[in-house]
Design a protein around this motif. Structure first.
Motif, PDB file in Angstrom:
ATOM      1  N   HIS A  56       0.848  -1.199   0.000  1.00 34.48           N
ATOM      2  CA  HIS A  56       0.000   0.000   0.000  1.00 34.48           C
ATOM      3  C   HIS A  56       0.878   1.242   0.000  1.00 34.48           C
ATOM      4  O   HIS A  56       1.973   1.259   0.563  1.00 34.48           O
ATOM      5  CB  HIS A  56      -0.917   0.017   1.224  1.00 34.48           C
ATOM      6  CG  HIS A  56      -2.218   0.702   0.985  1.00 34.48           C
ATOM      7  ND1 HIS A  56      -3.271   0.113   0.328  1.00 34.48           N
ATOM      8  CD2 HIS A  56      -2.652   1.958   1.288  1.00 34.48           C
ATOM      9  CE1 HIS A  56      -4.285   0.946   0.255  1.00 34.48           C
ATOM     10  NE2 HIS A  56      -3.922   2.078   0.823  1.00 34.48           N
ATOM     11  N   PHE A  57       0.357   2.313  -0.630  1.00 31.27           N
ATOM     12  CA  PHE A  57       1.066   3.584  -0.741  1.00 31.27           C
ATOM     13  C   PHE A  57       0.119   4.691  -0.312  1.00 31.27           C
ATOM     14  O   PHE A  57      -1.004   4.781  -0.817  1.00 31.27           O
ATOM     15  CB  PHE A  57       1.525   3.781  -2.196  1.00 31.27           C
ATOM     16  CG  PHE A  57       2.364   5.005  -2.434  1.00 31.27           C
ATOM     17  CD1 PHE A  57       3.606   5.142  -1.849  1.00 31.27           C
ATOM     18  CD2 PHE A  57       1.910   6.023  -3.274  1.00 31.27           C
ATOM     19  CE1 PHE A  57       4.394   6.269  -2.085  1.00 31.27           C
ATOM     20  CE2 PHE A  57       2.683   7.154  -3.519  1.00 31.27           C
ATOM     21  CZ  PHE A  57       3.940   7.270  -2.917  1.00 31.27           C
ATOM     22  N   VAL A  58       0.541   5.518   0.649  1.00 33.30           N
ATOM     23  CA  VAL A  58      -0.311   6.590   1.182  1.00 33.30           C
ATOM     24  C   VAL A  58       0.358   7.943   0.954  1.00 33.30           C
ATOM     25  O   VAL A  58       1.505   8.156   1.357  1.00 33.30           O
ATOM     26  CB  VAL A  58      -0.583   6.403   2.691  1.00 33.30           C
ATOM     27  CG1 VAL A  58      -1.443   7.546   3.236  1.00 33.30           C
ATOM     28  CG2 VAL A  58      -1.261   5.065   2.960  1.00 33.30           C
ATOM     29  N   VAL A  59      -0.371   8.849   0.293  1.00 22.86           N
ATOM     30  CA  VAL A  59       0.104  10.225   0.075  1.00 22.86           C
ATOM     31  C   VAL A  59      -0.670  11.119   1.048  1.00 22.86           C
ATOM     32  O   VAL A  59      -1.863  11.341   0.883  1.00 22.86           O
ATOM     33  CB  VAL A  59      -0.130  10.683  -1.381  1.00 22.86           C
ATOM     34  CG1 VAL A  59       0.449  12.075  -1.590  1.00 22.86           C
ATOM     35  CG2 VAL A  59       0.491   9.696  -2.365  1.00 22.86           C
ATOM     36  N   ALA A  60       0.037  11.625   2.074  1.00 19.45           N
ATOM     37  CA  ALA A  60      -0.630  12.342   3.170  1.00 19.45           C
ATOM     38  C   ALA A  60      -0.582  13.856   2.990  1.00 19.45           C
ATOM     39  O   ALA A  60      -0.002  14.586   3.794  1.00 19.45           O
ATOM     40  CB  ALA A  60      -0.001  11.937   4.505  1.00 19.45           C
ATOM     41  N   GLY A  61      -1.205  14.354   1.928  1.00 14.93           N
ATOM     42  CA  GLY A  61      -1.444  15.784   1.780  1.00 14.93           C
ATOM     43  C   GLY A  61      -0.339  16.616   1.166  1.00 14.93           C
ATOM     44  O   GLY A  61       0.819  16.208   1.090  1.00 14.93           O
ATOM     45  N   ASN A  62      -0.732  17.807   0.697  1.00 13.60           N
ATOM     46  CA  ASN A  62       0.159  18.790   0.072  1.00 13.60           C
ATOM     47  C   ASN A  62       0.929  18.184  -1.098  1.00 13.60           C
ATOM     48  O   ASN A  62       2.159  18.264  -1.175  1.00 13.60           O
ATOM     49  CB  ASN A  62       1.115  19.403   1.099  1.00 13.60           C
ATOM     50  CG  ASN A  62       0.394  20.334   2.065  1.00 13.60           C
ATOM     51  OD1 ASN A  62      -0.825  20.502   1.984  1.00 13.60           O
ATOM     52  ND2 ASN A  62       1.127  20.926   2.981  1.00 13.60           N
ATOM     53  N   SER A  63       0.181  17.593  -2.002  1.00 13.19           N
ATOM     54  CA  SER A  63       0.788  16.916  -3.157  1.00 13.19           C
ATOM     55  C   SER A  63       1.179  17.895  -4.251  1.00 13.19           C
ATOM     56  O   SER A  63       2.098  17.624  -5.021  1.00 13.19           O
ATOM     57  CB  SER A  63      -0.190  15.878  -3.726  1.00 13.19           C
ATOM     58  OG  SER A  63      -0.569  14.966  -2.730  1.00 13.19           O
ATOM     59  N   VAL A  64       0.469  19.027  -4.348  1.00 13.01           N
ATOM     60  CA  VAL A  64       0.783  20.006  -5.392  1.00 13.01           C
ATOM     61  C   VAL A  64       0.994  21.384  -4.771  1.00 13.01           C
ATOM     62  O   VAL A  64       0.561  21.651  -3.649  1.00 13.01           O
ATOM     63  CB  VAL A  64      -0.340  20.090  -6.459  1.00 13.01           C
ATOM     64  CG1 VAL A  64      -0.414  18.819  -7.276  1.00 13.01           C
ATOM     65  CG2 VAL A  64      -1.689  20.410  -5.829  1.00 13.01           C
ATOM     66  N   GLU A  65       1.679  22.218  -5.511  1.00 15.71           N
ATOM     67  CA  GLU A  65       1.891  23.603  -5.068  1.00 15.71           C
ATOM     68  C   GLU A  65       1.720  24.511  -6.279  1.00 15.71           C
ATOM     69  O   GLU A  65       2.374  24.312  -7.308  1.00 15.71           O
ATOM     70  CB  GLU A  65       3.287  23.763  -4.477  1.00 15.71           C
ATOM     71  CG  GLU A  65       3.533  25.136  -3.879  1.00 15.71           C
ATOM     72  CD  GLU A  65       4.910  25.255  -3.254  1.00 15.71           C
ATOM     73  OE1 GLU A  65       5.592  26.257  -3.538  1.00 15.71           O
ATOM     74  OE2 GLU A  65       5.307  24.341  -2.506  1.00 15.71           O
ATOM     75  N   PHE A  66       0.823  25.474  -6.150  1.00 18.50           N
ATOM     76  CA  PHE A  66       0.564  26.387  -7.258  1.00 18.50           C
ATOM     77  C   PHE A  66       1.441  27.636  -7.127  1.00 18.50           C
ATOM     78  O   PHE A  66       1.681  28.108  -6.018  1.00 18.50           O
ATOM     79  CB  PHE A  66      -0.919  26.773  -7.304  1.00 18.50           C
ATOM     80  CG  PHE A  66      -1.819  25.594  -7.511  1.00 18.50           C
ATOM     81  CD1 PHE A  66      -1.879  24.953  -8.738  1.00 18.50           C
ATOM     82  CD2 PHE A  66      -2.579  25.086  -6.462  1.00 18.50           C
ATOM     83  CE1 PHE A  66      -2.701  23.852  -8.929  1.00 18.50           C
ATOM     84  CE2 PHE A  66      -3.400  23.979  -6.641  1.00 18.50           C
ATOM     85  CZ  PHE A  66      -3.456  23.365  -7.881  1.00 18.50           C
ATOM     86  N   ARG A  67       1.892  28.102  -8.249  1.00 12.03           N
ATOM     87  CA  ARG A  67       2.809  29.236  -8.267  1.00 12.03           C
ATOM     88  C   ARG A  67       2.166  30.442  -7.589  1.00 12.03           C
ATOM     89  O   ARG A  67       1.013  30.778  -7.841  1.00 12.03           O
ATOM     90  CB  ARG A  67       3.187  29.571  -9.702  1.00 12.03           C
ATOM     91  CG  ARG A  67       4.430  30.435  -9.823  1.00 12.03           C
ATOM     92  CD  ARG A  67       4.945  30.446 -11.240  1.00 12.03           C
ATOM     93  NE  ARG A  67       5.354  29.118 -11.681  1.00 12.03           N
ATOM     94  CZ  ARG A  67       5.750  28.847 -12.916  1.00 12.03           C
ATOM     95  NH1 ARG A  67       5.768  29.799 -13.828  1.00 12.03           N
ATOM     96  NH2 ARG A  67       6.114  27.628 -13.251  1.00 12.03           N
TER      97      ARG A  67
END
Length: 444
Positions: free
Chosen positions: A230-241
């Motif tokens: 299993h793979f968990v991405v815990a937030g703030n995956s992208v950042e907008f300019r």
């Protein structure tokens, strides 16, 4: 002509784990906003936690009477127990009215990351009234507004309540850890990818993706990768300019720039979803609702990865089970807010406190935004997890804590990947943790 001997390739099969989502209580589906205020969520919290604390008081100090704050006058300075919600009066707590004040201090009175002051004091409140707390037993630096506790003490002549002892709810009951013989199975946690940000190194995340999907290393490394379930991405995956989202209408060029981070993230997550199950949680910087509980990121943001049934867009907070091991986690807003309004030796201590208070985000709705629930508080922890993780922290920290009834909980602070290049790996067999570090160097 001699025949050539060809070694048959060893085929590795990825291990599987039984997954159960427990996010239902964090989902806002049938809720309807009818102008309700936040008093109702505090009332629901007090009602449920008071029942828990009353049951614990009988073993704690059964010889003392339990009173409401209004009944303190009747016991006339005798020792008793009161149960209520703590309110922390803070001299430096930011106030929205200050934004419109003409007379504002030129120099800041406090560092922006913490609003503690020596003159802060605690008040206990229940259905009947409120009373100021005194004594050195209960420290304002540890507690925050919203925590429900039982206090042993007596009323002073000044009308304050002198606290002699404090009872917190403690770790909630835990479902039994499965006793069946287990094999090594791993869960990988990552947070703060910040794809599209100035500090993001796409090569670092690509190395992580290649590692967990089995495209890096020798046969031994690939054998270990096959044990990741299993793979968990815990937030703030992208950042907008910075400056793109300023409330103005966007030009076509800026609109395409706005979608670039999510497109890049989708390409990377598609590689993961093609190989193993993944959960993605929203964070404070992601295109999701601001207030907790944050609802799942829209699947249309991920046209590639959402085509796989292994892809799950989840809530924040997020709760699930893997092979009957219960996981509970957030993208870090609850712990970051605690750091602003209280003190601890490290972030892990804040994480443990929320578990012992049986509340994921006690500062909601006072200083941390949340939905105005009417008859429930979804952040109450009624069942103790085996793994409690918090994303987007400055550095990796972990500890194994034990409760009074034998509960065992693995606490994990997941560092921001864009800053550290570190992902966290947990073994389901024994709840042991280690890190995966990825670094890249470019020669000048």
């Amino acid at each position: 002509m001699e025949t050539m001997e060809i070694d048959s390739e060893k085929i590795l099969h990825r291990k599987q784990a039984t997954y159960t989502s427990l996010d239902e209580k964090f989902e806002i589906k049938k809720e309807a906003y009818r102008g309700q205020q936040y008093s109702q969520i505090y009332f629901a919290r007090l009602h449920l936690m008071r029942t828990v604390l009353y049951s614990l008081v009988s073993n704690w100090k059964p010889h003392l009477p339990i009173c409401t704050i209004l009944q303190l006058e009747e016991v006339e300075g005798k020792e008793c127990i009161i149960v209520g919600t703590l309110y922390k009066h803070m001299k430096l707590k930011p106030c929205i009215l200050d934004e419109y004040s003409k007379e504002r201090s030129v120099t800041p009175l406090v560092k922006p990351h913490n609003f503690m002051h020596p003159d802060d004091n605690l008040v206990l409140e229940d259905d009947s009234g409120r009373v100021k707390l005194g004594g050195s037993v209960i420290l304002p630096s540890i507690y925050v507004t919203g925590v429900v506790a039982a206090l042993h003490g007596k009323e002073t002549s000044a009308g304050d309540f002198l606290v002699l002892d404090v009872l917190e709810a403690g770790l909630p009951p835990q479902i039994e850890h499965p006793l069946t013989p287990r094999e090594d199975k791993y869960v990988v946690f990552v947070s703060g990818l910040s794809v599209g940000g100035s500090t993001c190194n796409p090569l670092q995340f690509q190395l992580l993706v290649d590692h967990i999907t089995g495209h890096l290393g020798d046969e031994k490394e690939q054998g270990i990768a096959a044990e990741i379930v299993h793979f968990v991405v815990a937030g703030n995956s992208v950042e907008f300019r910075h400056g793109l989202l300023n409330g103005q209408n966007l030009a076509a060029k800026d609109q395409s720039r706005l979608s670039e981070p999510t497109k890049e993230l989708d390409i990377l997550l598609t590689q993961v979803a093609a190989s193993l199950p993944l959960d993605i949680m929203p964070g404070s910087d992601d295109p999701a609702n601001f207030s907790l509980p944050q609802q799942p990121l829209n699947r249309c943001l991920f046209p590639g990865s959402s085509a796989y049934n292994t892809f799950r867009s989840c809530t924040n907070p997020h709760c699930f089970e893997l092979d009957n091991i219960r996981f509970l986690g957030t993208s870090g807003q609850n712990i970051d807010d605690l750091e602003k309004y209280s003190e601890a030796k490290d972030k892990l201590e804040f994480v443990e406190r929320t578990l012992r208070w049986r509340h994921l985000a006690p500062t909601t709705p006072n200083t941390l935004g949340c939905y105005p629930f009417v008859d429930r508080d979804p952040f109450l922890i009624d069942s103790c997890p085996h793994v409690y993780f918090v994303g987007n922290q400055d550095k990796y920290k972990t500890a194994l804590i034990k409760g009074s009834e034998g509960q065992l909980v693995r606490l994990i602070c997941i560092p921001k990947f864009c800053d550290t290049g570190v992902a966290v790996v947990l073994n389901l067999r024994n709840l042991e943790c280690h890190t995966l570090s990825f670094g890249t160097e470019f020669s000048s």
